[in-house]
Design a protein around this motif. Structure first.
Motif, PDB file in Angstrom:
ATOM      1  N   MET A 143       0.629  -1.237   0.075  1.00  0.00           N
ATOM      2  CA  MET A 143       0.063   0.038  -0.008  1.00  0.00           C
ATOM      3  C   MET A 143       1.040   1.378   0.050  1.00  0.00           C
ATOM      4  N   LYS A 144       1.850   1.065   0.872  1.00  0.00           N
ATOM      5  CA  LYS A 144       2.854   2.281   0.951  1.00  0.00           C
ATOM      6  C   LYS A 144       3.203   2.734  -0.417  1.00  0.00           C
ATOM      7  N   ASN A 145       3.803   1.519  -1.142  1.00  0.00           N
ATOM      8  CA  ASN A 145       4.409   1.759  -2.434  1.00  0.00           C
ATOM      9  C   ASN A 145       3.381   2.450  -3.455  1.00  0.00           C
ATOM     10  N   SER A 146       2.324   1.931  -3.497  1.00  0.00           N
ATOM     11  CA  SER A 146       1.496   2.437  -4.594  1.00  0.00           C
ATOM     12  C   SER A 146       1.025   3.992  -4.046  1.00  0.00           C
ATOM     13  N   THR A 147       1.048   4.371  -2.931  1.00  0.00           N
ATOM     14  CA  THR A 147       0.885   5.608  -2.565  1.00  0.00           C
ATOM     15  C   THR A 147       1.818   6.416  -3.067  1.00  0.00           C
ATOM     16  N   THR A 148       3.103   6.177  -2.594  1.00  0.00           N
ATOM     17  CA  THR A 148       4.022   6.962  -3.164  1.00  0.00           C
ATOM     18  C   THR A 148       4.102   7.111  -4.506  1.00  0.00           C
ATOM     19  N   LYS A 149       3.923   6.011  -5.396  1.00  0.00           N
ATOM     20  CA  LYS A 149       3.831   6.127  -6.866  1.00  0.00           C
ATOM     21  C   LYS A 149       2.715   7.334  -7.393  1.00  0.00           C
ATOM     22  N   LYS A 150       1.820   7.479  -6.586  1.00  0.00           N
ATOM     23  CA  LYS A 150       0.673   8.276  -6.711  1.00  0.00           C
ATOM     24  C   LYS A 150       1.092   9.692  -6.650  1.00  0.00           C
ATOM     25  N   PHE A 151       2.140   9.979  -5.350  1.00  0.00           N
ATOM     26  CA  PHE A 151       2.591  11.191  -5.211  1.00  0.00           C
ATOM     27  C   PHE A 151       3.681  11.651  -6.306  1.00  0.00           C
ATOM     28  N   ASP A 152       4.319  10.545  -6.702  1.00  0.00           N
ATOM     29  CA  ASP A 152       5.474  11.018  -7.725  1.00  0.00           C
ATOM     30  C   ASP A 152       4.758  11.224  -9.179  1.00  0.00           C
ATOM     31  N   VAL A 153       3.596  10.671  -9.314  1.00  0.00           N
ATOM     32  CA  VAL A 153       2.866  11.053 -10.503  1.00  0.00           C
ATOM     33  C   VAL A 153       2.383  12.675 -10.402  1.00  0.00           C
ATOM     34  N   LEU A 154       1.826  12.903  -9.219  1.00  0.00           N
ATOM     35  CA  LEU A 154       1.234  14.326  -8.808  1.00  0.00           C
ATOM     36  C   LEU A 154       2.450  15.228  -9.085  1.00  0.00           C
ATOM     37  N   GLY A 155       3.406  14.930  -8.429  1.00  0.00           N
ATOM     38  CA  GLY A 155       4.723  15.773  -8.476  1.00  0.00           C
ATOM     39  C   GLY A 155       5.294  15.807  -9.787  1.00  0.00           C
ATOM     40  N   ILE A 156       5.328  14.947 -10.728  1.00  0.00           N
ATOM     41  CA  ILE A 156       5.939  15.050 -12.020  1.00  0.00           C
ATOM     42  C   ILE A 156       5.049  15.654 -12.992  1.00  0.00           C
ATOM     43  N   SER A 157       3.403  15.564 -12.764  1.00  0.00           N
ATOM     44  CA  SER A 157       2.511  16.369 -13.491  1.00  0.00           C
ATOM     45  C   SER A 157       2.652  17.623 -13.186  1.00  0.00           C
ATOM     46  N   SER A 158       2.510  17.970 -11.943  1.00  0.00           N
ATOM     47  CA  SER A 158       2.767  19.289 -11.356  1.00  0.00           C
ATOM     48  C   SER A 158       4.099  20.114 -12.002  1.00  0.00           C
ATOM     49  N   ALA A 159       5.137  19.434 -11.747  1.00  0.00           N
ATOM     50  CA  ALA A 159       6.431  20.214 -12.440  1.00  0.00           C
ATOM     51  C   ALA A 159       6.395  20.303 -13.884  1.00  0.00           C
ATOM     52  N   VAL A 160       5.801  19.366 -14.427  1.00  0.00           N
ATOM     53  CA  VAL A 160       5.649  19.516 -15.736  1.00  0.00           C
ATOM     54  C   VAL A 160       4.892  20.593 -16.298  1.00  0.00           C
ATOM     55  N   LEU A 161       3.482  20.503 -15.734  1.00  0.00           N
ATOM     56  CA  LEU A 161       2.529  21.648 -16.024  1.00  0.00           C
ATOM     57  C   LEU A 161       3.306  23.078 -15.631  1.00  0.00           C
ATOM     58  N   CYS A 162       4.030  23.228 -14.415  1.00  0.00           N
ATOM     59  CA  CYS A 162       4.546  24.320 -14.146  1.00  0.00           C
ATOM     60  C   CYS A 162       5.656  24.892 -15.023  1.00  0.00           C
ATOM     61  N   LEU A 163       6.401  23.897 -15.534  1.00  0.00           N
ATOM     62  CA  LEU A 163       7.421  24.306 -16.462  1.00  0.00           C
ATOM     63  C   LEU A 163       6.902  24.875 -17.775  1.00  0.00           C
ATOM     64  N   ILE A 164       5.803  24.155 -18.245  1.00  0.00           N
ATOM     65  CA  ILE A 164       5.151  24.580 -19.649  1.00  0.00           C
ATOM     66  C   ILE A 164       4.487  25.918 -19.283  1.00  0.00           C
ATOM     67  N   HIS A 165       3.889  26.218 -18.305  1.00  0.00           N
ATOM     68  CA  HIS A 165       3.415  27.456 -17.859  1.00  0.00           C
ATOM     69  C   HIS A 165       4.355  28.375 -17.857  1.00  0.00           C
ATOM     70  N   CYS A 166       5.594  28.026 -17.239  1.00  0.00           N
ATOM     71  CA  CYS A 166       6.813  29.181 -17.095  1.00  0.00           C
ATOM     72  C   CYS A 166       7.332  29.526 -18.495  1.00  0.00           C
ATOM     73  N   LEU A 167       7.294  28.603 -19.192  1.00  0.00           N
ATOM     74  CA  LEU A 167       7.745  28.804 -20.691  1.00  0.00           C
ATOM     75  C   LEU A 167       7.133  29.350 -21.522  1.00  0.00           C
ATOM     76  N   VAL A 168       5.646  28.837 -21.841  1.00  0.00           N
ATOM     77  CA  VAL A 168       4.579  29.253 -22.762  1.00  0.00           C
ATOM     78  C   VAL A 168       4.052  30.610 -22.512  1.00  0.00           C
ATOM     79  N   PHE A 169       3.718  30.684 -21.053  1.00  0.00           N
ATOM     80  CA  PHE A 169       2.662  31.968 -20.851  1.00  0.00           C
ATOM     81  C   PHE A 169       3.445  33.265 -21.256  1.00  0.00           C
ATOM     82  N   PRO A 170       4.779  33.722 -20.892  1.00  0.00           N
ATOM     83  CA  PRO A 170       5.260  34.743 -21.401  1.00  0.00           C
ATOM     84  C   PRO A 170       5.417  35.058 -22.966  1.00  0.00           C
TER      85      PRO A 170
END
Length: 115
Positions: free
Chosen positions: A1-28
């Protein structure tokens, strides 16, 4: 259970960081167009908050000190850049380095999960 929960937070972190990077690059580039868009710094703060939450949850469960340092230093760099933007209205390019560090750290952690 702990392993699958950590995977979910990794996916959340990756998604958020990628969206943030796209936002910072494209929005200007979008603001150059005369369509009336302006940069909202609260979106940056939202991405940083999601990142802090994901890093805090993940670093509780990992043993690698270097991975912990990578994740926390990256999110602190992003948070510092967001605060500098909010206070001084200066967009620091170090935010890109922080986003790349978060993506790399989450990908390494995701890859290290035992199946």
């Amino acid at each position: 259970m702990k392993n699958s929960t950590t995977k979910k937070f990794d996916v959340l972190g990756i998604s958020s960081a990628v969206l943030c990077l796209i936002h910072c690059l494209v929005f200007p580039l979008i603001t150059i167009l005369p369509i009336g868009l302006s940069h909202n710094h609260w979106i940056d703060l939202l991405f940083a908050s999601i990142g802090i939450y994901a890093v805090a949850k993940i670093t509780k469960n990992i043993d690698s000190k270097s991975l912990r340092i990578l994740l926390w230093s990256s999110i602190l760099l992003i948070t510092a850049c967001v605060i500098i933007t909010l206070v001084f209205h200066y967009h620091s390019n170090f935010i890109y380095l922080g986003a790349l560090g978060l993506i790399l750290g989450h990908l390494i952690n995701f890859k290290n999960h035992k199946h």
